[in-house]
Design a protein around this motif. Structure first.
Motif, PDB file in Angstrom:
ATOM      1  N   PHE A   1      -3.172   9.389  -5.241  1.00 22.72           N
ATOM      2  CA  PHE A   1      -4.126   9.605  -3.964  1.00 22.72           C
ATOM      3  C   PHE A   1      -5.267   8.631  -4.259  1.00 22.72           C
ATOM      4  N   THR A   2      -5.274   8.081  -3.439  1.00 23.86           N
ATOM      5  CA  THR A   2      -7.174   7.127  -2.548  1.00 23.86           C
ATOM      6  C   THR A   2      -7.680   8.039  -2.225  1.00 23.86           C
ATOM      7  N   SER A   3      -9.036   7.858  -2.234  1.00 26.96           N
ATOM      8  CA  SER A   3      -9.611   8.449  -1.492  1.00 26.96           C
ATOM      9  C   SER A   3     -10.726   6.603  -0.745  1.00 26.96           C
ATOM     10  N   ASN A   4     -11.703   6.967  -0.861  1.00 23.59           N
ATOM     11  CA  ASN A   4     -12.177   6.032  -0.055  1.00 23.59           C
ATOM     12  C   ASN A   4     -12.889   4.474  -0.796  1.00 23.59           C
TER      13      ASN A   4
ATOM     14  N   TYR B   1       0.837  -1.152  -0.026  1.00 27.30           N
ATOM     15  CA  TYR B   1      -0.269  -0.463  -0.072  1.00 27.30           C
ATOM     16  C   TYR B   1       0.621   1.462   0.011  1.00 27.30           C
ATOM     17  N   THR B   2       2.340   1.285   0.373  1.00 24.23           N
ATOM     18  CA  THR B   2       3.019   2.516  -0.169  1.00 24.23           C
ATOM     19  C   THR B   2       3.042   2.412  -2.067  1.00 24.23           C
ATOM     20  N   VAL B   3       3.895   3.805  -2.483  1.00 24.43           N
ATOM     21  CA  VAL B   3       3.927   4.484  -3.809  1.00 24.43           C
ATOM     22  C   VAL B   3       4.633   3.676  -4.763  1.00 24.43           C
TER      23      VAL B   3
ATOM     24  N   LEU C   1     -13.860  -3.558  -8.201  1.00 19.05           N
ATOM     25  CA  LEU C   1     -14.864  -3.915  -8.231  1.00 19.05           C
ATOM     26  C   LEU C   1     -14.675  -5.473  -7.168  1.00 19.05           C
ATOM     27  N   ASP C   2     -15.903  -5.801  -6.957  1.00 24.26           N
ATOM     28  CA  ASP C   2     -16.199  -6.974  -6.685  1.00 24.26           C
ATOM     29  C   ASP C   2     -16.192  -7.947  -7.701  1.00 24.26           C
ATOM     30  N   LYS C   3     -16.495  -9.489  -7.672  1.00 24.03           N
ATOM     31  CA  LYS C   3     -16.996 -10.433  -8.358  1.00 24.03           C
ATOM     32  C   LYS C   3     -18.326  -9.816  -9.233  1.00 24.03           C
ATOM     33  N   GLU C   4     -19.177  -9.139  -8.522  1.00 25.99           N
ATOM     34  CA  GLU C   4     -20.253  -8.807  -9.277  1.00 25.99           C
ATOM     35  C   GLU C   4     -20.757  -7.388  -9.445  1.00 25.99           C
ATOM     36  N   GLY C   5     -19.553  -6.937  -9.724  1.00 24.82           N
ATOM     37  CA  GLY C   5     -19.132  -5.076 -10.332  1.00 24.82           C
ATOM     38  C   GLY C   5     -20.009  -4.086  -9.402  1.00 24.82           C
ATOM     39  N   LYS C   6     -19.671  -5.050  -8.154  1.00 20.36           N
ATOM     40  CA  LYS C   6     -20.164  -3.964  -7.316  1.00 20.36           C
ATOM     41  C   LYS C   6     -18.936  -3.097  -6.914  1.00 20.36           C
ATOM     42  N   SER C   7     -18.699  -1.628  -6.263  1.00 20.85           N
ATOM     43  CA  SER C   7     -17.272  -0.791  -5.998  1.00 20.85           C
ATOM     44  C   SER C   7     -17.034  -1.458  -4.337  1.00 20.85           C
ATOM     45  N   LEU C   8     -15.586  -1.255  -4.760  1.00 20.22           N
ATOM     46  CA  LEU C   8     -15.239  -1.744  -3.104  1.00 20.22           C
ATOM     47  C   LEU C   8     -14.337  -0.911  -2.578  1.00 20.22           C
ATOM     48  N   PRO C   9     -14.631  -1.180  -0.634  1.00 23.46           N
ATOM     49  CA  PRO C   9     -13.590   0.439  -0.451  1.00 23.46           C
ATOM     50  C   PRO C   9     -11.582   0.179  -0.908  1.00 23.46           C
ATOM     51  N   VAL C  10     -10.906   0.990  -1.030  1.00 27.68           N
ATOM     52  CA  VAL C  10     -10.007   0.963  -1.468  1.00 27.68           C
ATOM     53  C   VAL C  10      -9.067   1.780  -0.487  1.00 27.68           C
ATOM     54  N   PRO C  11      -8.092   0.311  -0.269  1.00 27.16           N
ATOM     55  CA  PRO C  11      -6.869   0.528   0.636  1.00 27.16           C
ATOM     56  C   PRO C  11      -6.601   1.917   0.913  1.00 27.16           C
ATOM     57  N   PRO C  12      -6.598   2.552   1.883  1.00 28.87           N
ATOM     58  CA  PRO C  12      -5.543   3.817   2.174  1.00 28.87           C
ATOM     59  C   PRO C  12      -4.340   4.352   0.887  1.00 28.87           C
ATOM     60  N   LEU C  13      -3.900   4.770   1.191  1.00 28.13           N
ATOM     61  CA  LEU C  13      -2.494   4.888   0.755  1.00 28.13           C
ATOM     62  C   LEU C  13      -1.308   5.501   1.556  1.00 28.13           C
ATOM     63  N   LYS C  14      -0.088   4.291   1.840  1.00 27.45           N
ATOM     64  CA  LYS C  14       0.894   4.470   3.627  1.00 27.45           C
ATOM     65  C   LYS C  14       1.463   5.956   2.161  1.00 27.45           C
ATOM     66  N   LEU C  15       1.865   6.495   3.061  1.00 28.55           N
ATOM     67  CA  LEU C  15       3.151   7.651   2.361  1.00 28.55           C
ATOM     68  C   LEU C  15       4.661   8.141   2.889  1.00 28.55           C
ATOM     69  N   GLU C  16       5.123   7.995   2.552  1.00 29.10           N
ATOM     70  CA  GLU C  16       6.227   7.734   3.117  1.00 29.10           C
ATOM     71  C   GLU C  16       7.327   8.838   3.458  1.00 29.10           C
ATOM     72  N   THR C  17       7.301   9.850   2.127  1.00 26.32           N
ATOM     73  CA  THR C  17       8.297  11.420   2.105  1.00 26.32           C
ATOM     74  C   THR C  17       7.268  12.434   1.174  1.00 26.32           C
ATOM     75  N   GLU C  18       8.699  13.251   1.905  1.00 26.43           N
ATOM     76  CA  GLU C  18       6.763  14.970   1.759  1.00 26.43           C
ATOM     77  C   GLU C  18       6.592  15.303   1.004  1.00 26.43           C
ATOM     78  N   GLU C  19       7.421  14.368  -0.179  1.00 23.72           N
ATOM     79  CA  GLU C  19       6.791  14.187  -1.659  1.00 23.72           C
ATOM     80  C   GLU C  19       5.927  13.602  -2.210  1.00 23.72           C
ATOM     81  N   GLU C  20       5.633  12.642  -1.433  1.00 28.31           N
ATOM     82  CA  GLU C  20       4.538  11.894  -1.833  1.00 28.31           C
ATOM     83  C   GLU C  20       3.189  12.738  -1.172  1.00 28.31           C
ATOM     84  N   GLN C  21       3.389  13.652   0.624  1.00 29.21           N
ATOM     85  CA  GLN C  21       2.333  13.754   1.045  1.00 29.21           C
ATOM     86  C   GLN C  21       2.131  15.195   0.037  1.00 29.21           C
TER      87      GLN C  21
END
Length: 342
Positions: A260-263, A183-185, A297-317
Motif C-alpha cells: 500500500f502507498t498513501s501520499n 512503481y509496480t509491486v 525524505l529530501d536532503k533537508e529531512g522533510k517528507s516527500l510525496p510517495v509515487p503511487p503504487l501501480k497494481l497489476e493483479t486482483e491479488e495486489e488490489q
C-alpha cells in the motif's frame, strides 16, 4: 511495590550510535533500534524467569506490538533503552520499552520509540518445553486487569496472523528490472538470503529476535528505496509475530513487497522463511511476519510525496485495500491519542 522489587523488573542499556549503525545521510537504521529494544527485552525477561527454583530457562521473543519511530536518531547520539516488565501470564512476559536519544553536544533528549514485547520462556534442558513464569506484583487490581486485556488481544491477533500465513513468496534476488514497470509491486520486491551462524544466535543456538528484525528492516528499506529512489526512513512497524524459532544452520529467506502507498508513506509486507539444512525431513517454514511503514525524505529531512503504487493483479488490489484499512485505522488511533493528550 517496594523500590528493590521495582528495580528487579526494570533495566536500562545505553550506547553511542556509530557510522555503521546509520544510512548514508546519518539516520540510524530502524533495524538497529529494533535490535537494541529486543536486547533489553530479552535480558529483563530471561532474568525474571530465572528468579524461581527449578529449570533454568531463556526467554524467546514471541511478538512485538506496533512500534512508532517518533524522531530520527543520528550518528553520535546516545541511545538510552529502558525496559520494564508490566504483565505476566502463566507462560509469557510483557515488557514495555522506551528509547530516548541524547545529544552529547547539547544535552537535548527526545523520545524516539515506545514498544511492547512479549516473551515466552523455554527450558534449557528441553528447548521445546515452555515453563511457567513467576508472577509479578501489581500496583493495583486495575493495572493487572489492563495487562490481562492486552495479553488476550495479542494472543488473538497472533492466532489470526498465523492462520493467514500459508503463502510462500518466491524469493526475488536478481530480477530483470528492465522487464518490470517502475512503481509496480514486482519492480521493487526484494529478497535477502542469510545463513544463520553463531554470531546471530543465543548461547543456545537460536537466532536473536533482534537479529531477525534487523534483517527484515534492511529488506523493507531496499523495497522502499527502489520504489522512491530517495532517502527513506522507517516510520513504524506493525506487530511483528514470531511463529517459530530459527536454529543455527538454517538458511533464512527474508522477502519484502509493497502492499500500500498513501501520499506520504509506504507499507511493506515482510516474511521470514527458514529452511533447516542439517535436519533431514524438516522443510521450509514461515518463521516471522510483519508490516513496515516507510516515508520518503529530501536532503533537508522533510517528507516527500510517495509515487503511487501501480497494481497489476486482483491479488495486489486486495492487499492494497487491506493495507489502506490498516493505514486509516492507525491514523484514527494517532488522532485519538493526540486529542487525549491535549
Amino acid at each position: 511495590m517496594s523500590e528493590a522489587k521495582s528495580a528487579a523488573f526494570s533495566i536500562q542499556i545505553c550506547r553511542i550510535m556509530r557510522p555503521d549503525d546509520a544510512n548514508i545521510v546519518g539516520n540510524v537504521h530502524g533495524g538497529t533500534i529494533l535490535k537494541m529494544i529486543e536486547e533489553a527485552g530479552v535480558i529483563i525477561s530471561t532474568r525474571h524467569c530465572n528468579t524461581q527454583p527449578g529449570d533454568r530457562c531463556v526467554a524467546a521473543l514471541a511478538r512485538v506490538e506496533r512500534t512508532d519511530f517518533l524522531h530520527p536518531m543520528l550518528i553520535g547520539e546516545v541511545a538510552h533503552v529502558s525496559a520494564e516488565i508490566t504483565y505476566t501470564s502463566k507462560h509469557s512476559v510483557e515488557v514495555q520499552v522506551n528509547v530516548v536519544s541524547e545529544s552529547i553536544l547539547t544535552g537535548t533528549k527526545k523520545v524516539t520509540n515506545k514498544a511492547t514485547l512479549w516473551y515466552v520462556p523455554f527450558s534449557l534442558q528441553n528447548m521445546d518445553k515452555v515453563i511457567e513464569v513467576p508472577p509479578i506484583e501489581y500496583a493495583s487490581p486495575e493495572q493487572e486487569e489492563e495487562g490481562k486485556k492486552r495479553y488476550e488481544a495479542q494472543k488473538m491477533e497472533r492466532l489470526e496472523t498465523k492462520e493467514r500465513n500459508g503463502e510462500m513468496i518466491l524469493p526475488v534476488l536478481s530480477p530483470d528490472r528492465q522487464t518490470k514497470e517502475p512503481y509496480t509491486v514486482g519492480f521493487s520486491q526484494s529478497s535477502l538470503i542469510h545463513l544463520v551462524g553463531p554470531s546471530d544466535c543465543t548461547l543456545h543456538s537460536f537466532v536473536h529476535g533482534g537479529v531477525t528484525m534487523k534483517l527484515m528492516d534492511e529488506v523493507a528499506g531496499i523495497v522502499a528505496a527502489r520504489h522512491c529512489k530517495t532517502n527513506i526512513v522507517t516510520a513504524s512497524v506493525d506487530a511483528i509475530n514470531f511463529h517459530r524459532k530459527i536454529k543455527i544452520g538454517c538458511v533464512v529467506t527474508v522477502s519484502g513487497r509493497l502492499t500500500f502507498t498513501s501520499n506520504k508513506s509506504m507499507e511493506i509486507e515482510v516474511f521470514v522463511d527458514a529452511n533447516p539444512l542439517v535436519q533431514p525431513g524438516e522443510g521450509k517454514y514461515r518463521a516471522v511476519t510483519a508490516f513496515f511503514t516507510y516515508i520518503s525524505l529530501d536532503k533537508e529531512g522533510k517528507s516527500l510525496p510517495v509515487p503511487p503504487l501501480k497494481l497489476e493483479t486482483e491479488e495486489e488490489q486486495k492487499r492494497f485495500e487491506e493495507g489502506k484499512a490498516r493505514y486509516l485505522q492507525n491514523k484514527a488511533k494517532r488522532l485519538a491519542e493526540k486529542e487525549r493528550q491535549q
